[in-house]
Design a protein around this motif. Structure first.
Motif, short mmCIF file in Angstrom:
data_model
loop_
_atom_site.label_atom_id
_atom_site.label_comp_id
_atom_site.label_asym_id
_atom_site.label_seq_id
_atom_site.Cartn_x
_atom_site.Cartn_y
_atom_site.Cartn_z
N LEU A 61 -55.78 17.65 23.61
CA LEU A 61 -56.48 18.93 23.51
C LEU A 61 -55.89 19.87 22.46
O LEU A 61 -56.51 20.87 22.13
CB LEU A 61 -56.50 19.64 24.86
N ASP A 62 -54.69 19.58 21.97
CA ASP A 62 -54.11 20.45 20.95
C ASP A 62 -54.86 20.32 19.63
O ASP A 62 -55.52 19.30 19.36
CB ASP A 62 -52.63 20.10 20.74
N GLU A 63 -54.72 21.33 18.78
CA GLU A 63 -55.41 21.33 17.50
C GLU A 63 -55.05 20.10 16.68
O GLU A 63 -53.87 19.71 16.59
CB GLU A 63 -55.06 22.60 16.71
N HIS A 68 -59.75 17.86 20.70
CA HIS A 68 -59.75 19.30 20.43
C HIS A 68 -61.07 19.79 19.85
O HIS A 68 -61.67 20.76 20.34
CB HIS A 68 -58.61 19.66 19.49
N ASP A 69 -61.56 19.12 18.80
CA ASP A 69 -62.76 19.62 18.12
C ASP A 69 -63.99 19.57 19.01
O ASP A 69 -64.75 20.54 19.08
CB ASP A 69 -63.00 18.82 16.83
N PHE A 71 -64.12 19.43 22.31
CA PHE A 71 -64.00 20.38 23.42
C PHE A 71 -64.19 21.82 22.94
O PHE A 71 -64.71 22.66 23.69
CB PHE A 71 -62.65 20.21 24.13
N SER A 72 -63.77 22.09 21.72
CA SER A 72 -64.01 23.42 21.15
C SER A 72 -65.50 23.65 20.97
O SER A 72 -66.03 24.72 21.33
CB SER A 72 -63.28 23.55 19.82
N GLN A 73 -66.21 22.64 20.43
CA GLN A 73 -67.66 22.75 20.27
C GLN A 73 -68.35 22.99 21.61
O GLN A 73 -69.33 23.73 21.70
CB GLN A 73 -68.21 21.48 19.63
N GLY A 75 -67.12 24.44 24.21
CA GLY A 75 -66.64 25.63 24.90
C GLY A 75 -65.71 25.34 26.06
O GLY A 75 -65.54 26.18 26.95
N LEU A 77 -62.35 24.50 25.83
CA LEU A 77 -60.94 24.84 25.65
C LEU A 77 -60.58 26.14 26.37
O LEU A 77 -59.40 26.40 26.63
CB LEU A 77 -60.61 24.97 24.16
N LYS A 78 -61.60 26.93 26.69
CA LYS A 78 -61.33 28.19 27.39
C LYS A 78 -60.99 28.00 28.86
O LYS A 78 -60.53 28.94 29.52
CB LYS A 78 -62.55 29.11 27.28
#
Length: 436
Positions: A61-63, A68-69, A71-73, A75, A77-78
């Motif tokens: 999950l780290d950058e 990471h990408d 999960f960021s897309q 939403g 990671l929050k």
């Protein structure tokens, strides 16, 4: 109402597709047969306590890492993720000897080289393979490991966290094996809360972006006209029309829904129906007596009586959800095993006196999975990947029906990472088709 895309099934793959397509401006409808969405991410309550069904931890999950990408897309990671122990996110115990799997590729090599100093060069080759390009799906994992390592115990240690994979000497592709390991060595995480946090986040976002998620709407028939799907008829009496359809349910179930087709040939249907499925899993969810077991921020994998790769070997995974009240004591402990034999005795070899700590016990079996997901035989990971037949068992999201796509762990790779990668590819294909 006419939709741009109808998605059948609200497992992680279906919800991920719904989220990505809604964000891309498509009018999306997700259909779920049960009263709550989530598929294998569903949780349930007993006596005020929440139990997960499928998710226990994720990796990368780290950058810059694997998940990471995406999960960021999505939403995600929050959400409240808790990092597992860097110096041993998984502890592998084989016949009483314990070995840690640690975070970071260099650290991973150094720590295991302390146990297997004669295998340091081979361990470096292993981590290079984890970080390199994907191997050909026809490469056999068992054969590659034995060509790389001369120590059978180390092979068992490296494979020890693979209760989340089905280890088959004759068929497991190296591609699937490496993907089941890589992201966790990058970094490993648990949710501070149950997996319904993921489901609620995705569903809420889909609805906020104008999409719909409808439960108690089991697909009964996919209606084809002139080689394209036009609608899905559901058991709730509704018929939903769309330009495109995505199925997040098992491929054999998907194509059985197409009762009459000009493009699905009998030989294709037979081939899909003949695909082998992975075995099911048994989950023993233990509600623990107050302050009986200190919380451990890692997973324990325990084996006895044979190789990790042998079906007859006793095996169990122990995983503690993060205590909801912030306590230093575990409230729930999950025991996962592919065997119908009760795993308590094996678990007690690493948690002595565990049986005396238990106040309630709840069990899910392959029959439970079959009832809730309709997956053949309650398969835990869908279609079995086979390096001897990679083109037949690692399916493409595309189907003979031009506006029907597949997603989910039966398609390319299993596990949360595999499903996330597949969902993204499914959506990219659909968006490219719809633009042309």
């Amino acid at each position: 109402m006419m939709y741009d895309v109808v998605i059948i099934g609200s497992g992680f793959g279906g919800l991920a597709c719904g989220h990505l397509l809604a964000k891309a401006g498509r009018n999306v409808l997700v259909l779920e047969q049960h009263w709550q969405p989530g598929g294998c991410l569903q949780s349930y309550q007993r006596k005020g306590h929440v139990f997960d069904t499928g998710l226990h931890y994720v990796g990368g999950l780290d950058e810059g890492q694997s998940l990471h990408d995406i999960f960021s897309q999505l939403g995600l990671l929050k959400l409240p993720w808790q990092r597992l122990d860097r110096d041993g996110f998984d502890l592998i115990t084989i016949d009483g000897q314990t070995y840690p799997l640690v975070e970071g590729f260099e650290h991973f090599v150094e720590v295991l080289s302390d146990y297997f100093p004669h295998q340091r060069v081979a361990l470096r080759r292993y981590t290079e393979a984890l970080q390199g390009n994907d191997p050909d799906p026809s490469v056999n994992a068992w054969q590659w490991l034995n060509e790389t390592f001369s120590d059978s115990r180390l092979i068992d240690v490296l494979s020890g966290s693979c209760l989340k994979t089905e280890l088959r000497r004759e068929s497991l592709p190296l591609l699937a094996f490496l993907h089941s390991q890589k992201s966790y060595i990058q970094s490993s995480w648990r949710l501070q809360g149950d997996s319904s946090l993921i489901v609620r986040s995705l569903v809420d976002d889909i609805r906020r972006m104008g999409g719909e998620v409808v439960c108690r709407a089991e697909a009964a028939e996919l209606i084809e006209s002139d080689g394209r799907l036009t609608a899905v008829r559901c058991t709730n009496g509704e018929t939903y029309e769309a330009d495109y359809f995505i199925s997040d349910i098992h491929p054999s179930q998907t194509f059985r829904l197409v009762k009459a087709s000009k493009v699905l040939k009998p030989i294709f249907r037979r081939r899909i129906d003949m695909l082998e499925n992975t075995s099911g899993m048994y989950t023993y969810s233990l509600l623990l007596k107050p302050q009986s077991l200190p919380y451990f921020n890692h997973n324990k994998f325990v084996y006895a009586g044979g190789s990790v790769w042998d079906d007859a070997t006793q095996k169990v995974m122990l995983s503690c959800p993060v205590p909801a009240d912030g306590s230093s004591y575990a409230t729930v402990l999950d025991l996962l095993t592919p065997s119908a034999d009760h795993p308590m005795a094996l678990a007690e070899t690493v948690v002595p006196g565990l049986s005396d700590m238990v106040s309630e016990l709840y069990v899910s079996t392959p029959h439970t999975w079959q009832r809730f997901t309709h997956t053949p035989d309650g398969s835990a990971y869908g279609v079995r990947k086979d390096c001897r037949q990679p083109l037949l068992t690692m399916l493409s999201p595309r189907t003979p029906i031009a506006n029907l796509l597949l997603t989910g762990q039966s398609v390319m790779l299993h596990g949360l990472e595999g499903v996330a990668m597949t969902a993204r590819q499914t959506c990219e294909i659909l968006l490219n088709i719809s633009r042309s």
